[in-house]
Design an enzyme around this catalytic site. Structure first.
Site, PDB file in Angstrom:
ATOM      1  N   ASP A  96       0.823  -1.224   0.000  1.00 26.10           N
ATOM      2  CA  ASP A  96       0.000   0.000   0.000  1.00 26.10           C
ATOM      3  C   ASP A  96       0.860   1.280   0.000  1.00 26.10           C
ATOM      4  OD1 ASP A  96      -1.866  -2.048   0.553  1.00 26.10           O
ATOM      5  OD2 ASP A  96      -1.841  -1.598   2.692  1.00 26.10           O
TER       6      ASP A  96
ATOM      7  N   GLU B 279     -11.028  -1.040  -3.080  1.00 27.26           N
ATOM      8  CA  GLU B 279     -10.322  -0.304  -2.011  1.00 27.26           C
ATOM      9  C   GLU B 279      -9.182   0.489  -2.632  1.00 27.26           C
ATOM     10  OE1 GLU B 279      -9.142  -3.688   0.318  1.00 27.26           O
ATOM     11  OE2 GLU B 279      -7.646  -4.328  -1.142  1.00 27.26           O
TER      12      GLU B 279
END
Ligand code: FUB
Length: 310
Positions: free
Chosen positions: A22, A192
């Site tokens: 991420d 997401e």
């Protein structure tokens, strides 16, 4: 960990050693910075490390820029930081505790420090967003600074994405004209990991789709005329390459002072099936003449040096 030998002089992929995911790439203090999730079992995700570089090739680790010991309400699963500078402060927003329902404690937090390497301290003493709104799990925040100085919070897991307006000191949200604080902007395919940037007056909204634990995780995008869209899916631009790596997704975008665009993302080395065995990589991102993002070629060699101050 599998580490291929990159072509001499290039960054190679992954660009830093260790399991990380991420990645949020930014430019601060005359350096490139990366703020990733520490990719480990949820109960071990208790801190963030950061990395800085002047050329995208050599990276310096800044350990534990944020530690849950300094965030009273955060206990585990500290994920997916986003960071923005405003005035003399760096504000770092993050997800914590992986809440599954409204009564659980956790959600999106805000910490701040006077330097991107921290130390980051809790700004609110509680989460900024601690409930599900429009079905969105409060994880994966991204702060988008629009040209008029407005800072938007774009976030959400569980296939729902919301946009909200941050107040001046990031202590709360400013309701929209209709009194609501959260507007849903979920495009088709969204799961997401959102990211937004503006180019030639257009708002590019990007997200991750598929499951992050498997090989088919990917990044897609849409183009809109405002941070509220409407966002119509344009297509996938980052995905696995069976010759290079699997599970490529949850990215960020960097526009270097040189004018080149880069995508910074995580992927799983070939042969790895552990869901946490994710590594941070960088490759060039290109556009066609109409502004569409071209599919990214994921590489083992990474990128050539791009000095931030040539
Ligand atoms: O690293 C934790 C989680 O993995 C993120 O919040 C998700 O988006 C996925 O990338």
């Amino acid at each position: 960990m599998f580490l291929a030998s990159p072509q001499s002089g290039r960054s190679g992929n992954p660009i830093v050693p260790g399991w990380y995911a991420d990645p949020e790439a930014r430019i601060f203090e005359g350096e490139y910075w990366i703020f990733p999730t520490y990719s480990a079992p949820y109960n071990d995700q208790l801190f963030f490390d950061a990395f800085s570089s002047k050329d995208l090739v050599s990276w310096t680790k800044h350990p534990r820029i944020l530690d849950v010991d300094h965030i009273t309400w955060a206990k585990r699963a500290v994920w997916a930081p986003t960071i923005v500078q405003k005035g003399e402060w760096y504000y770092l927003l993050f997800g914590a505790n992986d809440i599954q329902n409204d009564p659980q404690l956790g959600g999106l937090g805000v910490a701040r420090a006077k330097h991107p390497a921290g130390p980051f301290e809790d700004h609110l003493g509680k989460p900024l967003v601690d409930k599900f709104h429009n079905g969105a799990q409060p994880i994966d925040p991204f702060v988008f600074a629009d040209d008029d100085g407005t800072h938007y919070l774009i976030y959400g897991g569980w296939k729902h994405c919301n946009v909200a307006k941050l107040n001046a000191d990031f202590t709360g949200l400013v309701p929209f004209a209709d009194g609501s604080a959260f507007k849903e902007i979920t495009p088709e395919g969204y799961v997401e990991g959102s990211w937004m940037f503006k180019k030639d007056g257009k708002y590019y909204f990007m997200w991750s789709e598929g499951g992050w634990t498997g090989p088919n995780y990917a990044v897609a995008y849409a183009i809109g005329t405002s941070p509220f869209g409407p966002f119509v899916r344009a297509g996938k631009i980052l995905s696995q390459d069976p010759k290079v790596a699997t599970g490529a997704g949850h990215h960020s975008v960097l526009r270097a002072p040189s004018g080149k665009w880069y995508i910074v993302y995580h992927r799983r080395p070939l042969g790895e099936t552990d869901r946490n065995h994710r590594v941070v990589c960088i490759d060039e991102m290109r556009f066609d003449a109409n502004g569409a993002i071209l599919p990214v070629v994921i590489t083992i060699d990474g990128v050539a040096p791009d000095l931030i101050r040539p």
